[in-house]
Design an enzyme around this catalytic site. Structure first.
Site, PDB file in Angstrom:
ATOM      1  N   LYS A  30       0.787  -1.266   0.005  1.00 52.34           N
ATOM      2  CA  LYS A  30      -0.100   0.368  -0.237  1.00 52.34           C
ATOM      3  C   LYS A  30       0.668   1.234  -0.191  1.00 52.34           C
ATOM      4  O   LYS A  30       1.821   0.799   0.178  1.00 52.34           O
ATOM      5  CB  LYS A  30      -1.326   0.017   1.191  1.00 52.34           C
ATOM      6  CG  LYS A  30      -0.622   0.252   2.520  1.00 52.34           C
ATOM      7  CD  LYS A  30      -0.296   1.953   3.359  1.00 52.34           C
ATOM      8  CE  LYS A  30       0.735   2.014   4.449  1.00 52.34           C
ATOM      9  NZ  LYS A  30       2.015   3.018   4.150  1.00 52.34           N
TER      10      LYS A  30
ATOM     11  N   ALA B  84       9.768  -0.217   4.462  1.00 50.36           N
ATOM     12  CA  ALA B  84      10.033   0.752   3.523  1.00 50.36           C
ATOM     13  C   ALA B  84       7.969   1.897   3.550  1.00 50.36           C
ATOM     14  O   ALA B  84       8.464   2.520   2.593  1.00 50.36           O
ATOM     15  CB  ALA B  84       9.438   0.162   2.027  1.00 50.36           C
ATOM     16  N   GLY B  85       7.783   1.357   4.721  1.00 46.13           N
ATOM     17  CA  GLY B  85       6.247   2.169   4.393  1.00 46.13           C
ATOM     18  C   GLY B  85       5.404   1.733   3.859  1.00 46.13           C
ATOM     19  O   GLY B  85       4.340   2.959   3.680  1.00 46.13           O
TER      20      GLY B  85
ATOM     21  N   ALA C 205       4.000  -1.107   3.945  1.00 50.88           N
ATOM     22  CA  ALA C 205       2.730  -2.109   4.725  1.00 50.88           C
ATOM     23  C   ALA C 205       2.872  -3.643   3.984  1.00 50.88           C
ATOM     24  O   ALA C 205       2.102  -4.055   4.074  1.00 50.88           O
ATOM     25  CB  ALA C 205       1.588  -1.966   4.332  1.00 50.88           C
TER      26      ALA C 205
ATOM     27  N   ASP D 180      -2.471  -0.916   9.828  1.00 52.36           N
ATOM     28  CA  ASP D 180      -2.780  -1.174   8.305  1.00 52.36           C
ATOM     29  C   ASP D 180      -3.228  -2.465   8.388  1.00 52.36           C
ATOM     30  O   ASP D 180      -3.846  -2.546   6.847  1.00 52.36           O
ATOM     31  CB  ASP D 180      -1.504  -1.520   8.405  1.00 52.36           C
ATOM     32  CG  ASP D 180      -0.986   0.564   8.021  1.00 52.36           C
ATOM     33  OD1 ASP D 180      -1.148   0.912   8.653  1.00 52.36           O
ATOM     34  OD2 ASP D 180       0.432   0.307   7.510  1.00 52.36           O
TER      35      ASP D 180
HETATM   36  O1  C5P Z   1      -0.510  -0.705  14.773  1.00 55.24           O
HETATM   37  P1  C5P Z   1       2.312  -0.950  14.212  1.00 55.24           P
HETATM   38  O2  C5P Z   1       1.427  -2.294  15.108  1.00 55.24           O
HETATM   39  O3  C5P Z   1       1.527  -0.990  12.758  1.00 55.24           O
HETATM   40  O4  C5P Z   1       2.246   0.273  15.120  1.00 55.24           O
HETATM   41  C1  C5P Z   1       3.538   0.696  14.959  1.00 55.24           C
HETATM   42  C2  C5P Z   1       4.148   1.768  15.680  1.00 55.24           C
HETATM   43  O5  C5P Z   1       3.924   2.849  15.251  1.00 55.24           O
HETATM   44  C3  C5P Z   1       3.184   1.691  17.475  1.00 55.24           C
HETATM   45  O6  C5P Z   1       4.173   1.103  18.322  1.00 55.24           O
HETATM   46  C4  C5P Z   1       3.279   3.206  17.652  1.00 55.24           C
HETATM   47  O7  C5P Z   1       4.687   2.616  18.455  1.00 55.24           O
HETATM   48  C5  C5P Z   1       3.198   3.459  16.328  1.00 55.24           C
HETATM   49  N1  C5P Z   1       1.416   3.964  15.679  1.00 55.24           N
HETATM   50  C6  C5P Z   1       0.912   5.432  16.357  1.00 55.24           C
HETATM   51  N2  C5P Z   1      -0.147   5.371  15.968  1.00 55.24           N
HETATM   52  C7  C5P Z   1      -0.876   4.617  15.269  1.00 55.24           C
HETATM   53  C8  C5P Z   1      -0.214   3.484  14.633  1.00 55.24           C
HETATM   54  C9  C5P Z   1       1.170   3.527  14.968  1.00 55.24           C
HETATM   55  O8  C5P Z   1       1.660   5.896  17.516  1.00 55.24           O
HETATM   56  N3  C5P Z   1      -1.945   5.271  14.696  1.00 55.24           N
END
Ligand code: C5P
Length: 314
Positions: free
Chosen positions: A11, A102-103, A105, A141
């Site tokens: 994505k 890489a951003g 997902a 994501d």
């Molecule tokens: O949800 P996910 O595990 O992909 O998030 C990775 C890190 O990104 C989380 O530990 C958090 O530090 C940060 N994050 C956040 N706010 C979001 C999504 C991710 O602060 N909405």
């Protein structure tokens, strides 16, 4: 029992605004997510034992519970104990094409494919919404990766509103192999520079999501106005990542000079993407940049916008 092969799309974010703070420590976001046809291929089959086994052709992808695909399989085993007792564990083999860290997902998309694949393998008959709710437990994501297409994502990224497909657009994706950005670092650094502007009041946050929903980029997506879409591209993480990595700024500049419609960093980086209206134009820009920079550390791909996130392959 048969095995399933799934294509898990990457994505990009056409819009990523960090809106505020949440009580759970995450950030409140307003994002426009778009699936693109650069896909990993996963094969899922019964392991014949209780074990979950992951193999991957990429050396940086772990095979233990630090891999989100492994955690997705564990989640399915704990959520559906009767199916686990009947069918046992799974072998998951991942053929990686999406660059890691890489951003794009890649990890979330692999996890989404495991949820969809195990639903099929175990004949659970889950709805897409049920798979998305399971995905929420794994990462912000993952629900979008289950659903795919074009969507506005709010909350921590898990609340999705579908938007009309944008299947006439193509992307050139560019990633420096050596530039790896941690998402947790990006959020922490962003908080340090911008925390005073964070919205915290839930009503105000809700209203903000509505404002983006009726705003210019969503209207431009509805009318397929590519010029306005590219004018409205936004990623708040560029504020903290680009000053650290001048080569990404230079890459964006090269994309514009090469004739891209618009260019942006995806997620917390470090992929930079450029939009075009045809595959031929995307291929031309890719080869122009490859020739100009001639850098073995830089990898480029061309992909079309995809209306789906996970595809079950024959
Ligand atoms: O949800 P996910 O595990 O992909 O998030 C990775 C890190 O990104 C989380 O530990 C958090 O530090 C940060 N994050 C956040 N706010 C979001 C999504 C991710 O602060 N909405």
């Amino acid at each position: 029992m048969r095995s399933y092969t799934l294509l898990a799309c990457a994505k990009i974010n056409l819009y990523l605004e960090i809106v505020g703070d949440r009580a759970d420590g995450y950030h409140e976001l307003a994002m426009i997510m778009q699936s693109v046809g650069l896909c990993d291929r996963l094969q899922i089959e019964p392991s014949g034992t209780d074990i979950i086994r992951i193999t991957c052709n990429h050396p940086d992808v772990p095979s233990d519970s630090s891999n989100l695909a492994y955690r997705a399989a564990e989640l399915m085993c704990s959520e559906f104990p009767e199916a686990f007792a009947q069918y046992g564990g799974v072998n998951i083999s991942i053929d990686k094409h999406i660059p890691v860290a890489a951003g794009l997902a890649g990890g979330s998309s692999n996890a989404a494919a495991v949820l969809v694949g195990m639903d099929l393998l175990w004949n659970l008959g889950l709805t897409q919404g049920e798979c998305e709710r399971l995905g929420e437990q794994l990462g912000s994501d993952v629900p979008f990766c289950v659903r795919g297409g074009t969507a506005l994502a709010t909350g921590r990224g898990e609340k999705l509103s579908p938007l009309p497909d944008l299947d006439q657009l193509y992307v050139v994706l560019a990633k420096y192999e050596s530039v790896k950005i941690s998402t947790a670092w990006a959020y922490k650094t962003y908080r340090n520079i911008d925390e005073e502007s964070y919205i915290r009041d839930p009503e105000h946050i809700e209203a903000y999501g509505q404002k983006v929903h009726s705003g210019p980029i969503v209207r431009a997506i509805a009318s397929k106005n590519h010029a306005i879409i590219t004018e409205e591209l936004r990623n708040d993480f560029e504020k903290i990542v680009l000053p650290e990595y001048p080569q990404l700024v230079a890459l964006k500049q090269r994309f514009i000079e090469a004739g891209a419609l618009g260019t942006l960093m995806s997620g917390s980086g470090s992929t930079i993407f450029a939009l075009t209206e045809s595959q031929a134009e995307a291929d031309r820009i890719k080869s122009d940049i490859e020739q100009q920079l001639n850098d073995p550390d830089l990898n480029l791909w061309v992909a079309q916008f995809s209306p789906t996130g996970i595809k079950v392959s024959d």
